[in-house]
Design a protein around this motif. Structure first.
Motif, short mmCIF file in Angstrom:
data_model
loop_
_atom_site.label_atom_id
_atom_site.label_comp_id
_atom_site.label_asym_id
_atom_site.label_seq_id
_atom_site.Cartn_x
_atom_site.Cartn_y
_atom_site.Cartn_z
N ARG A 97 71.63 21.55 27.84
CA ARG A 97 70.21 20.54 27.15
C ARG A 97 69.30 20.00 28.30
NH1 ARG A 97 72.21 14.15 27.76
NH2 ARG A 97 72.68 13.74 29.93
N GLU A 98 70.00 20.72 29.72
CA GLU A 98 68.92 20.85 31.03
C GLU A 98 67.75 21.99 30.97
OE1 GLU A 98 68.57 18.54 33.10
OE2 GLU A 98 70.30 17.54 31.54
N ALA A 99 68.18 22.92 30.25
CA ALA A 99 67.09 24.25 29.74
C ALA A 99 66.16 23.92 29.39
CB ALA A 99 67.91 25.13 29.08
N SER A 100 66.32 22.22 28.38
CA SER A 100 65.04 21.42 27.91
C SER A 100 64.16 21.13 28.78
CB SER A 100 65.34 21.03 26.78
OG SER A 100 66.11 21.69 25.46
N ASN A 101 64.55 20.87 30.01
CA ASN A 101 63.62 20.31 31.15
C ASN A 101 63.01 20.95 31.60
OD1 ASN A 101 64.59 17.72 30.19
ND2 ASN A 101 66.02 17.65 31.54
N VAL A 102 63.07 22.96 31.86
CA VAL A 102 61.46 23.33 32.31
C VAL A 102 60.62 23.81 31.67
CG1 VAL A 102 64.29 24.77 32.90
CG2 VAL A 102 63.51 25.73 30.90
N ASN A 103 59.53 23.56 32.64
CA ASN A 103 58.37 23.70 32.15
C ASN A 103 58.41 25.47 31.11
OD1 ASN A 103 55.94 24.37 31.72
ND2 ASN A 103 55.47 23.27 33.40
N TRP A 104 58.62 25.20 30.01
CA TRP A 104 58.59 25.71 29.05
C TRP A 104 56.87 26.83 29.03
CZ3 TRP A 104 54.82 26.89 24.90
CH2 TRP A 104 53.98 25.65 24.83
N ARG A 105 55.68 26.49 29.45
CA ARG A 105 54.55 27.62 29.32
C ARG A 105 54.94 28.73 30.91
NH1 ARG A 105 49.36 23.77 27.95
NH2 ARG A 105 50.06 23.75 30.86
N HIS A 106 55.56 27.90 31.77
CA HIS A 106 55.67 28.67 32.55
C HIS A 106 55.91 29.61 32.53
CE1 HIS A 106 54.84 25.74 36.11
NE2 HIS A 106 53.63 25.64 35.26
N PHE A 107 57.08 29.87 31.55
CA PHE A 107 58.15 30.71 31.28
C PHE A 107 57.35 31.84 30.29
CE2 PHE A 107 61.27 28.42 33.11
CZ PHE A 107 62.64 29.27 33.06
N LEU A 108 56.86 31.46 29.02
CA LEU A 108 55.97 32.52 28.05
C LEU A 108 54.56 32.46 28.38
CD1 LEU A 108 56.51 32.28 25.35
CD2 LEU A 108 54.04 30.43 25.20
N ALA A 109 53.63 32.52 29.99
CA ALA A 109 52.84 33.04 30.49
C ALA A 109 52.94 34.07 31.54
CB ALA A 109 52.25 31.62 32.29
N ALA A 110 54.39 33.93 32.06
CA ALA A 110 55.52 35.39 32.62
C ALA A 110 55.47 35.86 31.97
CB ALA A 110 56.60 34.23 33.41
N GLY A 111 56.28 36.16 30.23
CA GLY A 111 56.50 37.02 28.80
C GLY A 111 57.03 36.84 28.58
N ASP A 112 58.85 35.55 29.49
CA ASP A 112 59.95 35.36 28.76
C ASP A 112 59.97 34.44 28.14
OD1 ASP A 112 60.31 36.98 31.19
OD2 ASP A 112 60.34 35.11 32.85
N GLU A 113 60.81 34.59 27.64
CA GLU A 113 61.46 33.04 26.66
C GLU A 113 62.37 32.17 26.81
OE1 GLU A 113 63.79 34.26 22.66
OE2 GLU A 113 65.15 32.88 24.05
N PRO A 114 61.34 30.71 26.75
CA PRO A 114 61.68 29.99 26.87
C PRO A 114 62.98 29.61 27.13
CG PRO A 114 59.01 29.77 26.35
CD PRO A 114 60.15 31.05 25.93
N PRO A 115 64.15 28.92 28.18
CA PRO A 115 65.02 28.56 27.29
C PRO A 115 65.62 27.79 26.46
CG PRO A 115 65.20 28.28 29.71
CD PRO A 115 63.79 29.01 29.01
N CYS A 116 64.30 26.30 26.62
CA CYS A 116 64.48 25.72 25.31
C CYS A 116 64.51 26.37 23.47
CB CYS A 116 63.35 24.37 25.00
SG CYS A 116 61.97 24.93 26.18
N TRP A 117 63.56 26.91 23.98
CA TRP A 117 63.52 28.07 22.58
C TRP A 117 65.31 28.10 21.95
CZ3 TRP A 117 59.36 31.81 22.57
CH2 TRP A 117 58.18 31.15 22.48
N ARG A 118 65.84 28.05 22.61
CA ARG A 118 67.72 28.38 22.06
C ARG A 118 68.37 27.72 21.53
NH1 ARG A 118 66.51 32.08 26.94
NH2 ARG A 118 67.11 31.37 28.35
N ASN A 119 67.56 26.50 22.56
CA ASN A 119 68.33 25.13 21.98
C ASN A 119 68.31 24.76 20.62
OD1 ASN A 119 69.77 24.83 24.16
ND2 ASN A 119 68.44 23.28 25.53
#
Length: 176
Positions: A97-119
């Protein structure tokens, strides 16, 4: 639901939406939209328990893009959701559940999958109608992302009042 402990939510919630999209308040996002709990092209409807929380949630976005938002009250019929406030439910699905607290937009901007999507993927795979998101900025606050609504087998969502303008909060808090 495969023995996964899901919570039931229902009642009045509030949806913050771009003023230009207020006529489609219960429509899914466009194909070019991604969010904390949905990939491009996936349906998601984000609502929160209070109008004040909805305003706080979009204030940061309003500062970024300068676009007005409206807050619309909606009624949600009973929905079975994964509650990320429930550690045992998260553990049952292997969710961090801590993976949902990261800034998902930073991951997306870097071309990575946001960890909250896996949740969200895990909750969808378990048959949940949505997921409860613990607020990162509102003590005790929470939001809901519905994965399905107004379709056979899912909850219904309908507008139950007039939209009001979102007022920019004094802080820079947002769902980012």
């Amino acid at each position: 639901m495969n023995g996964v402990p899901l919570a039931t939510i229902e009642g009045r919630f509030y949806r913050a939406i771009l003023a230009s999209r207020v006529a489609g308040v219960v429509d899914p996002p466009g194909p070019g939209s991604a969010g904390r709990y949905h990939r491009h092209g996936q349906p998601a409807l984000y609502v929160t328990q209070s109008a004040e929380w909805a305003g706080i949630a979009v204030s940061g976005y309003m500062r970024e893009d300068g676009l007005p938002r409206m807050i619309v009250p909606v009624i949600v019929s009973p929905a079975q959701v994964l509650d990320q406030r429930d550690l045992a439910a998260c553990e049952a699905l292997g969710i961090d559940r801590e993976a949902s607290n990261v800034n998902w937009r930073h991951f997306l901007a870097a071309g990575d999958e946001p960890p909250c999507w896996r949740n969200a993927d895990a909750a969808r795979a378990a048959g949940a109608d949505g997921i409860i998101d613990r607020s990162r900025h509102i003590p005790g606050g929470w939001h809901v992302a519905l994965f399905r609504w107004n379709a056979l087998g899912g909850p219904t969502v309908s507008v139950c009042g007039e939209p009001v303008p979102a007022i920019l909060s004094d802080s820079d808090q947002h769902w980012g």
